[in-house]
Scaffold this motif. Structure first.
Motif, PDB file in Angstrom:
ATOM      1  N   LEU A 178      14.123  45.974  33.532  1.00 34.50           N
ATOM      2  CA  LEU A 178      14.132  46.825  32.345  1.00 34.50           C
ATOM      3  C   LEU A 178      13.436  48.130  32.703  1.00 34.50           C
ATOM      4  O   LEU A 178      12.267  48.120  33.093  1.00 34.50           O
ATOM      5  CB  LEU A 178      13.400  46.150  31.180  1.00 34.50           C
ATOM      6  CG  LEU A 178      13.319  46.968  29.879  1.00 34.50           C
ATOM      7  CD1 LEU A 178      14.679  47.029  29.193  1.00 34.50           C
ATOM      8  CD2 LEU A 178      12.271  46.369  28.928  1.00 34.50           C
ATOM      9  N   VAL A 179      14.161  49.238  32.598  1.00 38.69           N
ATOM     10  CA  VAL A 179      13.553  50.552  32.825  1.00 38.69           C
ATOM     11  C   VAL A 179      13.264  51.147  31.449  1.00 38.69           C
ATOM     12  O   VAL A 179      14.173  51.381  30.650  1.00 38.69           O
ATOM     13  CB  VAL A 179      14.445  51.465  33.685  1.00 38.69           C
ATOM     14  CG1 VAL A 179      14.478  50.963  35.118  1.00 38.69           C
ATOM     15  CG2 VAL A 179      15.864  51.575  33.146  1.00 38.69           C
ATOM     16  N   SER A 180      11.988  51.359  31.162  1.00 37.88           N
ATOM     17  CA  SER A 180      11.581  51.745  29.815  1.00 37.88           C
ATOM     18  C   SER A 180      10.819  53.057  29.847  1.00 37.88           C
ATOM     19  O   SER A 180       9.831  53.199  30.576  1.00 37.88           O
ATOM     20  CB  SER A 180      10.689  50.643  29.220  1.00 37.88           C
ATOM     21  OG  SER A 180      10.285  50.980  27.911  1.00 37.88           O
ATOM     22  N   GLY A 181      11.299  54.015  29.071  1.00 39.37           N
ATOM     23  CA  GLY A 181      10.639  55.312  29.046  1.00 39.37           C
ATOM     24  C   GLY A 181      11.168  56.178  27.928  1.00 39.37           C
ATOM     25  O   GLY A 181      11.895  55.718  27.047  1.00 39.37           O
ATOM     26  N   HIS A 182      10.817  57.441  28.004  1.00 39.37           N
ATOM     27  CA  HIS A 182      11.199  58.418  26.985  1.00 39.37           C
ATOM     28  C   HIS A 182      12.480  59.116  27.443  1.00 39.37           C
ATOM     29  O   HIS A 182      12.458  59.927  28.367  1.00 39.37           O
ATOM     30  CB  HIS A 182      10.065  59.427  26.814  1.00 39.37           C
ATOM     31  CG  HIS A 182      10.150  60.241  25.565  1.00 39.37           C
ATOM     32  ND1 HIS A 182      11.320  60.392  24.845  1.00 39.37           N
ATOM     33  CD2 HIS A 182       9.211  60.968  24.905  1.00 39.37           C
ATOM     34  CE1 HIS A 182      11.092  61.165  23.795  1.00 39.37           C
ATOM     35  NE2 HIS A 182       9.820  61.529  23.806  1.00 39.37           N
ATOM     36  N   ALA A 183      13.578  58.793  26.792  1.00 39.93           N
ATOM     37  CA  ALA A 183      14.867  59.352  27.208  1.00 39.93           C
ATOM     38  C   ALA A 183      15.101  60.752  26.677  1.00 39.93           C
ATOM     39  O   ALA A 183      16.012  61.440  27.133  1.00 39.93           O
ATOM     40  CB  ALA A 183      16.003  58.433  26.758  1.00 39.93           C
ATOM     41  N   ALA A 184      14.292  61.186  25.719  1.00 38.76           N
ATOM     42  CA  ALA A 184      14.506  62.509  25.115  1.00 38.76           C
ATOM     43  C   ALA A 184      13.302  63.428  25.334  1.00 38.76           C
ATOM     44  O   ALA A 184      13.062  64.334  24.551  1.00 38.76           O
ATOM     45  CB  ALA A 184      14.793  62.364  23.625  1.00 38.76           C
ATOM     46  N   SER A 185      12.553  63.179  26.399  1.00 33.59           N
ATOM     47  CA  SER A 185      11.411  64.032  26.709  1.00 33.59           C
ATOM     48  C   SER A 185      11.887  65.450  27.019  1.00 33.59           C
ATOM     49  O   SER A 185      12.968  65.654  27.586  1.00 33.59           O
ATOM     50  CB  SER A 185      10.646  63.474  27.912  1.00 33.59           C
ATOM     51  OG  SER A 185       9.699  64.398  28.374  1.00 33.59           O
TER      52      SER A 185
ATOM     53  N   ASP B 175      15.860  50.909  28.336  1.00 35.54           N
ATOM     54  CA  ASP B 175      15.142  51.041  27.067  1.00 35.54           C
ATOM     55  C   ASP B 175      14.825  52.517  26.889  1.00 35.54           C
ATOM     56  O   ASP B 175      13.868  53.042  27.449  1.00 35.54           O
ATOM     57  CB  ASP B 175      13.858  50.224  27.079  1.00 35.54           C
ATOM     58  CG  ASP B 175      13.040  50.426  25.797  1.00 35.54           C
ATOM     59  OD1 ASP B 175      13.588  50.991  24.832  1.00 35.54           O
ATOM     60  OD2 ASP B 175      11.863  50.023  25.775  1.00 35.54           O
ATOM     61  N   ARG B 176      15.636  53.183  26.094  1.00 35.14           N
ATOM     62  CA  ARG B 176      15.528  54.632  25.944  1.00 35.14           C
ATOM     63  C   ARG B 176      14.473  55.047  24.920  1.00 35.14           C
ATOM     64  O   ARG B 176      14.256  56.227  24.702  1.00 35.14           O
ATOM     65  CB  ARG B 176      16.895  55.200  25.542  1.00 35.14           C
ATOM     66  CG  ARG B 176      17.973  54.951  26.601  1.00 35.14           C
ATOM     67  CD  ARG B 176      19.341  55.462  26.167  1.00 35.14           C
ATOM     68  NE  ARG B 176      19.329  56.875  25.859  1.00 35.14           N
ATOM     69  CZ  ARG B 176      19.398  57.844  26.770  1.00 35.14           C
ATOM     70  NH1 ARG B 176      19.448  57.528  28.064  1.00 35.14           N
ATOM     71  NH2 ARG B 176      19.402  59.113  26.416  1.00 35.14           N
ATOM     72  N   PHE B 177      13.825  54.076  24.301  1.00 33.18           N
ATOM     73  CA  PHE B 177      12.830  54.395  23.272  1.00 33.18           C
ATOM     74  C   PHE B 177      11.447  53.857  23.632  1.00 33.18           C
ATOM     75  O   PHE B 177      10.615  53.650  22.750  1.00 33.18           O
ATOM     76  CB  PHE B 177      13.280  53.835  21.922  1.00 33.18           C
ATOM     77  CG  PHE B 177      14.627  54.349  21.494  1.00 33.18           C
ATOM     78  CD1 PHE B 177      14.771  55.625  20.992  1.00 33.18           C
ATOM     79  CD2 PHE B 177      15.751  53.550  21.617  1.00 33.18           C
ATOM     80  CE1 PHE B 177      16.015  56.102  20.603  1.00 33.18           C
ATOM     81  CE2 PHE B 177      17.006  54.018  21.236  1.00 33.18           C
ATOM     82  CZ  PHE B 177      17.143  55.303  20.723  1.00 33.18           C
ATOM     83  N   GLY B 178      11.192  53.647  24.908  1.00 32.23           N
ATOM     84  CA  GLY B 178       9.885  53.182  25.345  1.00 32.23           C
ATOM     85  C   GLY B 178       8.906  54.339  25.464  1.00 32.23           C
ATOM     86  O   GLY B 178       8.414  54.657  26.545  1.00 32.23           O
ATOM     87  N   VAL B 179       8.609  54.948  24.323  1.00 32.24           N
ATOM     88  CA  VAL B 179       7.823  56.189  24.324  1.00 32.24           C
ATOM     89  C   VAL B 179       6.330  55.937  24.439  1.00 32.24           C
ATOM     90  O   VAL B 179       5.561  56.875  24.685  1.00 32.24           O
ATOM     91  CB  VAL B 179       8.123  57.035  23.065  1.00 32.24           C
ATOM     92  CG1 VAL B 179       9.565  57.508  23.082  1.00 32.24           C
ATOM     93  CG2 VAL B 179       7.860  56.232  21.782  1.00 32.24           C
TER      94      VAL B 179
END
Length: 202
Positions: A80-87, A113-117
């Protein structure tokens, strides 16, 4: 007046020290015996970090390289790659996926996971959105125990694997000061209130 002000400042300092102490104790307790460089689980979760021009930062590359080792040694089957996709600095998740695929990881074994902010959000979404019950968490040492503690608070059987870090003395000190003084108190509050995962960028 000045005596009253000094007392107020003293009480504030004492309160801050207590909060920092309690939150750090919670992190250490929840992550006890859960840092294992040879761990095996079904999932490996890579926590995001900054990207520049579509390329992972040094910290993020180190995390991804650690995940690659775990996958190549078959100590995990999915990532699972989780981070901030809209940074504003770039899509962390897309950069992470690209990095792994270019190094031989099957695209079908990667979940985005595009919402792992935040770390809390990564853990909450791993459990509630992606139905992950057990995972290896990969990040640097200053961040690792907090991530394990937060995922444990969500009911995930989590173990931490430390990624290498080539940070100099200044960055190391800065990261630990921020971790202990700000991030751990916030993590303890997130675990206590448990607001649930966000499903949008922010």
């Amino acid at each position: 007046m000045f005596a009253t002000l000094r007392r107020l400042i003293r009480y504030i300092v004492i309160a801050v020290v207590i909060v920092i102490g309690i939150s750090s104790a919670w992190v250490q307790w929840e992550s006890r015996s859960r840092i294992d460089q040879n761990a095996s689980r079904q999932w490996v979760v890579v926590l995001g970090d900054r990207v520049r021009d579509g390329e992972p930062s040094v910290y993020l590359r180190e995390r991804l390289d650690t995940a690659l080792t775990i996958l190549r040694e078959r100590r995990a089957q999915r990532v699972l790659v989780s981070g901030h996709a809209a940074s504003t600095k770039g899509d962390e998740v897309a950069a992470m996926r690209k990095y792994l695929v270019e190094r031989g990881v099957d695209a079908g074994a990667i979940t985005d996971d595009r919402f792992g902010v935040t770390t809390y959000n990564t853990c909450a979404r791993a459990k509630t959105v992606f139905d992950i019950d057990e995972a290896i968490l990969v990040t640097q040492d200053f961040h690792l125990r907090r991530a394990v503690a937060l995922c444990e608070s969500q009911g995930i059987d989590a173990v931490g694997v430390e990624a290498d870090s080539d940070a100099g003395v200044y960055l190391t000190v800065r990261n630990w000061v921020r971790e202990i003084g700000l991030s751990r108190p916030k993590a303890a509050l997130d675990a206590l209130l448990d607001p649930g995962p966000t499903t949008r960028d922010r």
